[in-house]
Design a protein around this motif. Structure first.
Motif, PDB file in Angstrom:
ATOM      1  N   ARG A 141      30.061 112.424 107.522  1.00  0.00           N
ATOM      2  CA  ARG A 141      31.136 112.840 108.423  1.00  0.00           C
ATOM      3  C   ARG A 141      31.727 114.183 108.041  1.00  0.00           C
ATOM      4  N   ASP A 142      31.450 114.666 106.867  1.00  0.00           N
ATOM      5  CA  ASP A 142      31.941 115.968 106.430  1.00  0.00           C
ATOM      6  C   ASP A 142      30.788 116.967 106.516  1.00  0.00           C
ATOM      7  N   PRO A 143      30.847 117.948 107.420  1.00  0.00           N
ATOM      8  CA  PRO A 143      29.718 118.894 107.555  1.00  0.00           C
ATOM      9  C   PRO A 143      29.421 119.658 106.271  1.00  0.00           C
ATOM     10  N   MET A 144      30.447 119.976 105.492  1.00  0.00           N
ATOM     11  CA  MET A 144      30.220 120.732 104.264  1.00  0.00           C
ATOM     12  C   MET A 144      29.427 119.913 103.258  1.00  0.00           C
ATOM     13  N   ILE A 145      29.803 118.626 103.105  1.00  0.00           N
ATOM     14  CA  ILE A 145      29.079 117.762 102.171  1.00  0.00           C
ATOM     15  C   ILE A 145      27.646 117.543 102.648  1.00  0.00           C
ATOM     16  N   ALA A 146      27.466 117.354 103.953  1.00  0.00           N
ATOM     17  CA  ALA A 146      26.118 117.146 104.484  1.00  0.00           C
ATOM     18  C   ALA A 146      25.246 118.384 104.262  1.00  0.00           C
ATOM     19  N   ALA A 147      25.825 119.582 104.525  1.00  0.00           N
ATOM     20  CA  ALA A 147      25.054 120.807 104.306  1.00  0.00           C
ATOM     21  C   ALA A 147      24.706 120.990 102.835  1.00  0.00           C
ATOM     22  N   PHE A 148      25.663 120.683 101.959  1.00  0.00           N
ATOM     23  CA  PHE A 148      25.386 120.802 100.518  1.00  0.00           C
ATOM     24  C   PHE A 148      24.317 119.806 100.082  1.00  0.00           C
ATOM     25  N   PHE A 149      24.334 118.597 100.662  1.00  0.00           N
ATOM     26  CA  PHE A 149      23.344 117.584 100.296  1.00  0.00           C
ATOM     27  C   PHE A 149      21.941 118.009 100.708  1.00  0.00           C
ATOM     28  N   TYR A 150      21.785 118.432 101.954  1.00  0.00           N
ATOM     29  CA  TYR A 150      20.466 118.858 102.408  1.00  0.00           C
ATOM     30  C   TYR A 150      20.016 120.124 101.688  1.00  0.00           C
ATOM     31  N   GLY A 151      20.964 121.014 101.384  1.00  0.00           N
ATOM     32  CA  GLY A 151      20.610 122.186 100.592  1.00  0.00           C
ATOM     33  C   GLY A 151      20.139 121.822  99.202  1.00  0.00           C
ATOM     34  N   GLY A 152      20.776 120.804  98.598  1.00  0.00           N
ATOM     35  CA  GLY A 152      20.329 120.344  97.284  1.00  0.00           C
ATOM     36  C   GLY A 152      18.932 119.756  97.319  1.00  0.00           C
ATOM     37  N   LEU A 153      18.619 119.001  98.374  1.00  0.00           N
ATOM     38  CA  LEU A 153      17.269 118.452  98.494  1.00  0.00           C
ATOM     39  C   LEU A 153      16.229 119.558  98.658  1.00  0.00           C
ATOM     40  N   LYS A 154      16.533 120.561  99.494  1.00  0.00           N
ATOM     41  CA  LYS A 154      15.602 121.684  99.644  1.00  0.00           C
ATOM     42  C   LYS A 154      15.464 122.458  98.335  1.00  0.00           C
ATOM     43  N   SER A 155      16.563 122.550  97.588  1.00  0.00           N
ATOM     44  CA  SER A 155      16.507 123.267  96.305  1.00  0.00           C
ATOM     45  C   SER A 155      15.588 122.565  95.321  1.00  0.00           C
ATOM     46  N   VAL A 156      15.615 121.244  95.331  1.00  0.00           N
ATOM     47  CA  VAL A 156      14.716 120.504  94.439  1.00  0.00           C
ATOM     48  C   VAL A 156      13.260 120.802  94.782  1.00  0.00           C
ATOM     49  N   LEU A 157      12.950 120.821  96.071  1.00  0.00           N
ATOM     50  CA  LEU A 157      11.576 121.131  96.478  1.00  0.00           C
ATOM     51  C   LEU A 157      11.196 122.555  96.092  1.00  0.00           C
ATOM     52  N   ILE A 158      12.125 123.484  96.229  1.00  0.00           N
ATOM     53  CA  ILE A 158      11.841 124.881  95.848  1.00  0.00           C
ATOM     54  C   ILE A 158      11.574 124.977  94.353  1.00  0.00           C
ATOM     55  N   LEU A 159      12.375 124.294  93.548  1.00  0.00           N
ATOM     56  CA  LEU A 159      12.168 124.330  92.105  1.00  0.00           C
ATOM     57  C   LEU A 159      10.846 123.678  91.718  1.00  0.00           C
ATOM     58  N   VAL A 160      10.459 122.625  92.429  1.00  0.00           N
ATOM     59  CA  VAL A 160       9.173 121.977  92.148  1.00  0.00           C
ATOM     60  C   VAL A 160       8.018 122.937  92.434  1.00  0.00           C
ATOM     61  N   VAL A 161       8.080 123.622  93.579  1.00  0.00           N
ATOM     62  CA  VAL A 161       7.020 124.574  93.920  1.00  0.00           C
ATOM     63  C   VAL A 161       6.999 125.739  92.930  1.00  0.00           C
ATOM     64  N   ALA A 162       8.183 126.250  92.563  1.00  0.00           N
ATOM     65  CA  ALA A 162       8.241 127.355  91.602  1.00  0.00           C
ATOM     66  C   ALA A 162       7.675 126.941  90.249  1.00  0.00           C
ATOM     67  N   ASP A 163       8.004 125.724  89.816  1.00  0.00           N
ATOM     68  CA  ASP A 163       7.472 125.250  88.536  1.00  0.00           C
ATOM     69  C   ASP A 163       5.956 125.104  88.586  1.00  0.00           C
ATOM     70  N   LEU A 164       5.428 124.600  89.699  1.00  0.00           N
ATOM     71  CA  LEU A 164       3.975 124.453  89.821  1.00  0.00           C
ATOM     72  C   LEU A 164       3.281 125.817  89.787  1.00  0.00           C
ATOM     73  N   LEU A 165       3.819 126.793  90.534  1.00  0.00           N
ATOM     74  CA  LEU A 165       3.212 128.127  90.528  1.00  0.00           C
ATOM     75  C   LEU A 165       3.298 128.770  89.148  1.00  0.00           C
ATOM     76  N   TRP A 166       4.437 128.609  88.476  1.00  0.00           N
ATOM     77  CA  TRP A 166       4.591 129.206  87.152  1.00  0.00           C
ATOM     78  C   TRP A 166       3.646 128.571  86.148  1.00  0.00           C
ATOM     79  N   GLN A 167       3.497 127.251  86.202  1.00  0.00           N
ATOM     80  CA  GLN A 167       2.591 126.585  85.272  1.00  0.00           C
ATOM     81  C   GLN A 167       1.150 127.024  85.500  1.00  0.00           C
ATOM     82  N   MET A 168       0.753 127.203  86.758  1.00  0.00           N
ATOM     83  CA  MET A 168      -0.604 127.661  87.042  1.00  0.00           C
ATOM     84  C   MET A 168      -0.815 129.080  86.516  1.00  0.00           C
TER      85      MET A 168
END
Length: 641
Positions: free
Chosen positions: A343-370
């Motif tokens: 019900r709070d747009p700010m919390i919802a935006a922060f939550f979805y942004g956090g989920l996208k950030s996790v995926l970005i960090l996963v991809v960055a870690d995979l590329l860096w390890q390779m």
């Protein structure tokens, strides 16, 4: 563990007994409800209630998101508590509907059909096990489960089951297959047998609860009753988790109490319908162990963990687990629109942004390890250059010099890019940050000119290929073997042991003593009566013997030669010698050449020059000279105080 299993068994038997109670005819209740709604007095009472609700003023606090969430949570808890006594009747009604529908179409009861399908799948699995070799690896355990599921699926989709029986069979067969998959994964996991048994029981409970929740709505069970059944299963799961923590956890009593409190808090969060926060708590508890187990399991499928295939398998498996966890969390968040955070747009935006950030960090870690794995493999291959051509050896040496710097720069670039993208996903405007970073960089550049000078000089040293890792260089008062680089300095190891860390701006002109080849020259003084031609021939013979030596020969580019008479000294003739060797071996070869020349020259009557003193005059002068020599020898023999 025994008392908990006994409690669960008694609970299930009690539900079965309550399910046998007769249920009132639902059609009679529906007719009675329709008759009451048509009564004029009931209609007037409903209208008065509606007007009173419209006339009741609503306080501003009651319109807030927190107040609405609290009222909804309170209403949900009250509905569930009031629905728990009606669970046996609703379960009986649902079972009766499914049984009557199956009987009306000539089918056996659902539990009989379920048993027959399971028996058919097990029979197909037994046939496979009889003709296939038994394998204890994970793949060997998953293939029979696939045979089991495939056989049941063929029969299930080949027969046109009644609608209610179809939904019920699909839910519970899927739950049974999931339970067997969980059992197969637990069987290959590195854990104690007691923990494995408890996790197996907990997995079975979760699968059964999910199947029961899935068939509630198709069988006509009200949502309140379905929630109540889920809460009953959650209580049993909480008791199982607490019992496992107290029975298996090796920590002290304080840690066990803390784990128990944490589990209770998670259960309360789930009860309050805060499913996103509940799954985050579950991830914090079990996700690290799952990632480690998945990584070890993935590494068992590759022979070289450092290769590109090994990195893709290990890191890819962990990344897949994280992506599934993030996807499930997003799905849970999306399917619960009544939560406080939605019900709070700010919390919802922060939550979805956090989920996208996790995926970005996963991809960055995979590329860096390779990238890091490729650089490390290239560095390992570039260490051995003795059997290569000079051009290939030089290229590999250049790789050993530049790749560590490139690896550090790449790590910084990946970290900065991933950080900026994460900040952008979290709603931070990165444009001002980039502009501010540029201004700050200019200020830092003016304030640290020496650092900038070091970095720029280092870049030009690398472009000029002035030195490489492993080469021996001399610059001003610094000399030694190049061990490593940083962005601003070079690390030199002196041949006596000390290490110099020299900024690039302090190097100046660099004398590289390890590049391509070395001409080593030295001189030897022989007597004035030496036969020069004989000495030249002997030197040529010595040079040939040194080249034929299996240890020294590969290090020669041109053999040892006598250049001729360099000069006439005070005590003899100075002869000049020269040879061309690979870099770094000239000192060792020169020592061997000295020993060989001394041996051959003395064997062939060539004497080395020695300083002599001729004393002229009468006997008194000779006696004085002899006395002076004896005094000098006595002084030399006297120890220093």
């Amino acid at each position: 563990m025994r008392w908990l299993l006994s409690f669960i068994a008694v609970f299930l038997f009690a539900l079965n007994a309550w399910a046998q109670t007769p249920l009132a005819e639902p059609q009679q209740k529906i007719d009675e409800l329709v008759r009451l709604l048509q009564d004029p007095d009931v209609k007037a009472w409903l209208d008065s209630r509606k007007q009173s609700e419209l006339a009741t003023p609503v306080s501003p606090a009651g319109n807030s998101a927190l107040a609405k969430w609290e009222a909804g949570a309170r209403l949900r808890v009250n509905q569930i508590l009031s629905a728990i006594p009606a669970i046996p009747a609703e379960v009986t009604a649902a079972a009766t509907r499914a049984r009557r529908e199956a009987a009306s179409r000539g089918y056996a009861p659902v539990f009989v059909i379920f048993g027959g399908l399971v028996a058919f799948g097990l029979a197909a699995e037994a046939v496979y096990r009889r003709f296939a070799a038994r394998r204890e690896a994970l793949l060997g355990r998953l293939i029979p489960i696939g045979i089991f599921a495939g056989a049941m699926g063929i029969v299930f989709f080949a027969i046109d089951w009644p609608p209610l029986a179809r939904v019920t069979l699909l839910a519970y067969l899927s739950a049974f297959i999931l339970f067997r998959l969980a059992a197969a994964l637990l069987s290959v996991a590195a854990m104690r047998s007691a923990l494995r048994r408890r996790l197996l029981v907990l997995s079975g409970l979760i699968c059964f609860a999910l199947a029961t929740a899935a068939v509630g709505e198709p069988l006509g069970v009200s949502p309140e009753i379905s929630y109540a059944i889920s809460y009953c299963f959650s209580v049993v799961g909480l008791l199982l988790a607490i019992e496992a923590a107290w029975s298996i956890w090796e920590g002290g009593r304080a840690w066990k109490v803390a784990i128990t409190a944490y589990l209770v808090v998670l259960w309360l969060v789930w009860c309050l319908n805060m499913r996103g926060l509940f799954w985050i708590g579950i991830y914090a508890l079990v996700l690290p162990g799952i990632l480690n187990a998945v990584g070890r399991l993935a590494l068992s499928f590759t022979s070289d963990p450092g290769s590109l295939h090994g990195i893709l398998v290990a890191r890819g498996a962990r990344a897949a687990v994280l992506v599934l966890a993030v996807g499930w969390l997003a799905l849970v968040w999306h399917l619960n629109p009544d939560t406080l955070g939605q019900r709070d747009p700010m919390i919802a935006a922060f939550f979805y942004g956090g989920l996208k950030s996790v995926l970005i960090l996963v991809v960055a870690d995979l590329l860096w390890q390779m990238a890091r794995g490729w650089i490390d493999r290239t560095l390992r291959v570039s260490t051995g250059t003795t059997s290569l051509a000079p051009a290939d050896a030089a290229r590999r040496a250049r790789f050993r010099t530049l790749l560590p710097i490139f690896r550090n720069a790449l790590a910084v670039a990946v970290a900065v890019m991933a950080g900026l993208i994460v900040l952008a996903q979290l709603g931070v405007q990165i444009g001002p940050l980039i502009a501010g970073a540029g201004i700050f960089g200019v200020a830092i550049g003016f304030g640290s000119q020496t650092l900038v000078k070091d970095i720029i000089n280092g870049v030009f040293y690398m472009l000029d290929d002035a030195f490489r890792v492993g080469e021996y260089i001399q610059a001003k008062d610094y000399k030694g073997t190049v061990e490593s680089f940083s962005l601003r300095s070079v690390r030199l190891r002196h041949h006596r042991g000390p290490v110099f860390t020299v900024p690039f701006s302090e190097l100046g002109a660099v004398e590289n003593m390890s590049r391509d080849w070395v001409i080593d020259k030295f001189r030897i003084t022989v007597g004035f009566d030496t036969d020069i031609d004989k000495a030249r021939k002997l030197t040529k013979k010595i040079g040939a013997e040194l080249v034929e030596d299996p240890e020294l020969g590969p290090n020669f580019l041109e053999p040892l030669k006598m250049k001729g008479v360099e000069q006439f000294g005070d005590y003899g003739i100075v002869l000049s010698f020269a040879m061309t060797t690979v870099p770094g071996m000239q000192t060792y070869i020169r020592r061997k050449a000295y020993a060989k020349i001394r041996e051959v020259f003395l064997a062939n009557g060539i004497a080395f020059a020695q300083p002599t003193v001729q004393v002229g005059g009468d006997e008194k002068g000779a006696a004085a000279a002899a006395q002076a020599i004896r005094a000098q020898q006595a002084n030399a023999a006297t120890p220093a105080k």
